[in-house]
Scaffold this active site. Structure first.
Site: not given
Ligand code: IMP
Length: 429
Positions: A13, A16, A41
């Site tokens: 976390d 990215k 994501h």
């Protein structure tokens, strides 16, 4: 070879999603090489918000997405994700998504075992996502996994299911949980096979062709070094190798596959799930970081534990992860703090150490040694040039570089894709 591998350097976390999305827009192919639908994501493109777990982020940018053999694929989760993003207008076809023939599958029995074992662990639970990741990887190394290519051979599937169920039903019965029948798993797979098999491809060969064409290949890591099954805070880790060295193994390319390794680090630290976290804050500042940083798990919605940047830990992650440069994210969350602490080492049983210990008991006992630096009054949010940053913010970044022994090659100053200060283009290395 102008490849780039993105990995997390803390406990996941690190932000990215934004970095991978930015790099994906410049890559030709995006490859997932480990993990499964435990990853999460969030990508914001125009007015669309895409939440991806298993699909490689490049698909959102119209690039070819590859799921390598190092991933564990839950076919039902994959199909749901494809349906979800298709409803948002994205085209996922066998031309744009290629899944390795030898990828192990996560079946409903794996999730059941994962959850039953966590429940049985009580206070010692790992805090897994409950999605069957661990049991699926265990089956892979135990040589009893059902792989995607097995769906093309009913006879193979038949005896493999016997072996799989012998193991898992014994375990489930012992844990007092409902067991599975071969017939129900067969029916489940028969329904799913025609929907997922069109995506199956000899990924190693496709990547070899891309390599010889000098394509830009982006390897998209999931989780992070401190959750790596070998190098992380074992046993409070995920079940795959998250380090960049796994890019080649998990995709069928050679050891040079990784290219430039961009390690993502948050300007502070967070963790979801159980396990040691020396620089964790249990006070008002920890709460503030969580609130400002919107620190809730993408996959499970759990609040993330928050703490100061742990430079000793990231220095270790840089070494074992093979990191060439760091992308530092969420610096703006620290805006306005009078003082900022950085963990530079630990105290263990009366001794000061700079290396995080390997044994779980010691990992629990260490106390952080902090260095305190001045905060800044101005805002770093949205900065796109060094000159836009307050002097103390620059000092903070420079001190981090010094402590972790790696350059900050990219600085992210807001969730917006363009709010980024780029020092070095990873694809041009
Ligand atoms: P598993 O991967 O579901 O087995 O969970 C093992 C550990 O990894 C737990 O502490 C999870 O919270 C953590 N974990 C797994 N995936 C992620 C992720 O994408 N971000 C952060 N933590 C994760």
């Amino acid at each position: 070879m102008s490849n780039v591998t993105v990995i997390g350097t803390q406990w996941g976390d690190e932000g990215k999603g934004k970095i991978v999305d930015w790099l994906a827009s410049r890559a030709d192919v995006v490859v997932r090489f480990q993990g499964g639908h435990n990853a999460g994501h969030t990508l914001v493109v125009g007015d669309q918000v895409y939440k991806l777990s298993l699909l490689p982020s490049g698909l959102v940018r119209g690039k070819v997405g590859v799921i390598g053999n190092g991933v564990v694929v839950d076919p039902q989760a994959l199909l749901s994700e494809i349906d979800r993003v298709s409803a948002q207008g994205l085209k996922v076809t066998p031309e744009t998504l290629r899944i390795a023939e030898n990828v192990p599958l996560i079946l409903p029995v794996h999730g059941a075992v994962d959850r039953a074992r966590e429940a049985a662990r009580g206070d010692r639970k790992i805090g897994t996502t409950g999605r069957g990741i661990g049991p699926a990887y265990e089956d892979k190394v135990a040589r009893r996994a059902i792989r995607l290519c097995d769906l093309t051979e009913p006879d193979t599937l038949d005896w493999k299911l016997d072996e799989l169920l012998l193991h898992h039903n014994t375990l489930l019965a012992g844990l007092g949980a409902p067991t599975f029948t071969k017939e129900e798993l067969k029916a489940y797979l028969a329904e799913i096979a025609p929907k997922v098999l069109p995506f199956m491809a000899p990924v190693w060969e496709i990547l070899e062709e891309e390599r010889s064409r000098k394509s830009k290949i982006l390897f998209e890591g999931a989780q992070a070094v401190m959750l790596d099954v070998d190098h992380g805070t074992y046993p409070y880790v995920t079940s795959s190798n998250t380090v960049a060295s796994n890019a080649g193994v998990g995709s069928g390319m050679g050891p040079a596959a990784a290219g430039f390794v961009l390690g993502i680090a948050k300007a502070y630290t967070t963790r979801v799930g159980e396990g040691p976290f020396p620089s964790e804050l249990h006070d008002e500042t920890g709460r503030l970081l969580g609130e400002r940083g919107h620190e809730f798990g993408t996959v499970t919605g759990r609040p993330r534990r928050c703490g100061w940047f742990d430079a000793a830990l990231v220095r270790y992650a840089v070494r074992v992860g093979g990191v060439s440069g760091i992308a530092l994210t969420k610096l703006d969350v620290l805006d306005g703090l009078k003082e900022i602490s950085i963990c530079v080492g630990y105290e263990l049983d009366g001794k000061t150490i700079t290396r995080f210990p390997a044994a779980p008991g010691a990992q629990k006992r260490v106390r952080p040694v902090f260095e305190t630096v001045e905060g800044w009054e101005g805002s770093t949010q949205g900065a796109r040039r060094w000159a836009d940053l307050p002097a103390e913010a620059i000092k903070y970044v420079r001190r981090i570089e010094e402590l972790i022994g790696a350059p900050v090659t990219l600085l992210s100053t807001s969730p917006e894709r363009d709010d980024t200060i780029l020092m070095k283009d990873p694809f041009d290395s």
